[in-house]
Design an enzyme around this catalytic site. Sequence first.
Site, PDB file in Angstrom:
ATOM      1  N   ASP A  54      -1.998  -0.793   5.792  1.00 58.49           N
ATOM      2  CA  ASP A  54      -1.966   0.244   7.484  1.00 58.49           C
ATOM      3  C   ASP A  54      -3.838  -0.251   7.277  1.00 58.49           C
ATOM      4  O   ASP A  54      -4.089   0.720   8.744  1.00 58.49           O
ATOM      5  CB  ASP A  54      -1.452   1.576   7.394  1.00 58.49           C
ATOM      6  CG  ASP A  54      -2.378   2.615   6.461  1.00 58.49           C
ATOM      7  OD1 ASP A  54      -2.209   2.228   5.065  1.00 58.49           O
ATOM      8  OD2 ASP A  54      -2.202   3.456   7.040  1.00 58.49           O
ATOM      9  N   ASN A  61      -3.452   9.986  -7.153  1.00 56.64           N
ATOM     10  CA  ASN A  61      -2.396  10.768  -6.963  1.00 56.64           C
ATOM     11  C   ASN A  61      -1.016   9.595  -7.048  1.00 56.64           C
ATOM     12  O   ASN A  61       0.174  10.045  -6.356  1.00 56.64           O
ATOM     13  CB  ASN A  61      -2.873  11.861  -5.600  1.00 56.64           C
ATOM     14  CG  ASN A  61      -2.868  12.660  -5.390  1.00 56.64           C
ATOM     15  OD1 ASN A  61      -3.307  13.599  -7.421  1.00 56.64           O
ATOM     16  ND2 ASN A  61      -4.102  13.247  -5.411  1.00 56.64           N
ATOM     17  N   ARG A  76     -12.011   8.482  -2.931  1.00 51.69           N
ATOM     18  CA  ARG A  76     -11.723  10.425  -2.840  1.00 51.69           C
ATOM     19  C   ARG A  76     -13.315  10.485  -2.954  1.00 51.69           C
ATOM     20  O   ARG A  76     -13.914  11.318  -2.254  1.00 51.69           O
ATOM     21  CB  ARG A  76     -10.950  10.831  -3.541  1.00 51.69           C
ATOM     22  CG  ARG A  76     -11.428  12.492  -3.754  1.00 51.69           C
ATOM     23  CD  ARG A  76     -10.733  13.284  -4.823  1.00 51.69           C
ATOM     24  NE  ARG A  76      -9.018  12.521  -4.864  1.00 51.69           N
ATOM     25  CZ  ARG A  76      -8.723  13.021  -6.405  1.00 51.69           C
ATOM     26  NH1 ARG A  76      -9.646  13.618  -6.812  1.00 51.69           N
ATOM     27  NH2 ARG A  76      -7.538  12.488  -6.909  1.00 51.69           N
ATOM     28  N   ASP A  91      -0.112   5.730   1.169  1.00 51.00           N
ATOM     29  CA  ASP A  91      -0.324   6.160   1.868  1.00 51.00           C
ATOM     30  C   ASP A  91      -0.032   5.336   3.199  1.00 51.00           C
ATOM     31  O   ASP A  91      -1.241   4.730   3.439  1.00 51.00           O
ATOM     32  CB  ASP A  91      -1.639   7.095   1.344  1.00 51.00           C
ATOM     33  CG  ASP A  91      -2.171   7.561   2.625  1.00 51.00           C
ATOM     34  OD1 ASP A  91      -1.304   8.695   2.837  1.00 51.00           O
ATOM     35  OD2 ASP A  91      -3.112   6.760   3.189  1.00 51.00           O
ATOM     36  N   GLY A 130      -7.088   4.284   3.121  1.00 55.47           N
ATOM     37  CA  GLY A 130      -7.220   2.662   2.130  1.00 55.47           C
ATOM     38  C   GLY A 130      -8.883   3.212   1.155  1.00 55.47           C
ATOM     39  O   GLY A 130      -9.074   2.697   0.317  1.00 55.47           O
ATOM     40  N   SER A 140      -4.890   5.581  -4.623  1.00 53.83           N
ATOM     41  CA  SER A 140      -4.953   6.508  -4.637  1.00 53.83           C
ATOM     42  C   SER A 140      -4.832   7.022  -6.615  1.00 53.83           C
ATOM     43  O   SER A 140      -4.100   6.436  -6.860  1.00 53.83           O
ATOM     44  CB  SER A 140      -3.411   7.439  -4.281  1.00 53.83           C
ATOM     45  OG  SER A 140      -3.334   8.554  -4.225  1.00 53.83           O
ATOM     46  N   ASP A 144       0.886  -1.016   0.074  1.00 53.06           N
ATOM     47  CA  ASP A 144      -0.402  -0.022  -0.286  1.00 53.06           C
ATOM     48  C   ASP A 144       0.631   1.241   0.024  1.00 53.06           C
ATOM     49  O   ASP A 144       2.289   0.958   0.546  1.00 53.06           O
ATOM     50  CB  ASP A 144      -1.099  -0.267   1.685  1.00 53.06           C
ATOM     51  CG  ASP A 144      -1.833   1.286   1.230  1.00 53.06           C
ATOM     52  OD1 ASP A 144      -2.473   1.946   0.980  1.00 53.06           O
ATOM     53  OD2 ASP A 144      -1.917   1.540   2.684  1.00 53.06           O
TER      54      ASP A 144
END
Length: 212
Positions: A171, A119, A50, A12, A47, A117, A10
Amino acid sequence: MNDIYAIIFDLDGVICTTDKYHYLAWKALADSLGLPFDEKVNGLLRGVSRMESLEIVLGEHSADYSQEQKTALAARKNEIYKSYLSAMTPGDLSKEVRSTLYTLRQRGYLLAIGSSSKNTRQILRQLGLGEFFDAVADGTMITRSKPDPEVFLLAASMLGVRPENAVVIEDAESGVRAAKAGRFRAIGIRTEGNDPNSDITIRHLKNLTEIL
Ligand code: B16
Ligand code: MG
């Protein structure tokens, strides 16, 4: 774990600490709308995509906003988030993460990213990891976000490995659930408590080198 050939990380909250920027950006948006927002709500967004995150932030006020307004709110949050990202440099990649990644590569594992994400590419470039991973599956390439296993299955297929031969490092509870739904082994990184869904829980990323 000697039948493991690949590790899917993962992004972020595992490779980088962009979770603190998500928090600040959602908090700024929620404050501007007069909505409550704290670490507990933020924890639910880990996770999660958006638009799904926006629904959680709006909560019972969701019906007050049109789809067009929601799209604009999500875009506003992303602009705030990206203003934090723009200052990120390779110096923001922790020594621990860098040395763990290089040790695991040296040991011959295929390494991939599986992130919700959109991004992801920008973040990896800014951290100096633009060309590092053998495969990158991200939020721009999937239709169902975690806890659906789509992003991890995509990463595994890009690497050419079966889920049984890969481990996912997460996480977030949504991410661990996604990994298990895809039949991957799951290692959870937790600072407090144990995630009952993960196969193994570690405290720090560097602990991976003691297991793999
Ligand atoms: P973006 P991960 C997730 O990344 C974040 O944990 C989650 O908080 C965020 O809403 C999601 O990405 C979408 O991010 O707005 O940049 O597309 O943990 O899956 O790497
Ligand atoms: Mg995460």
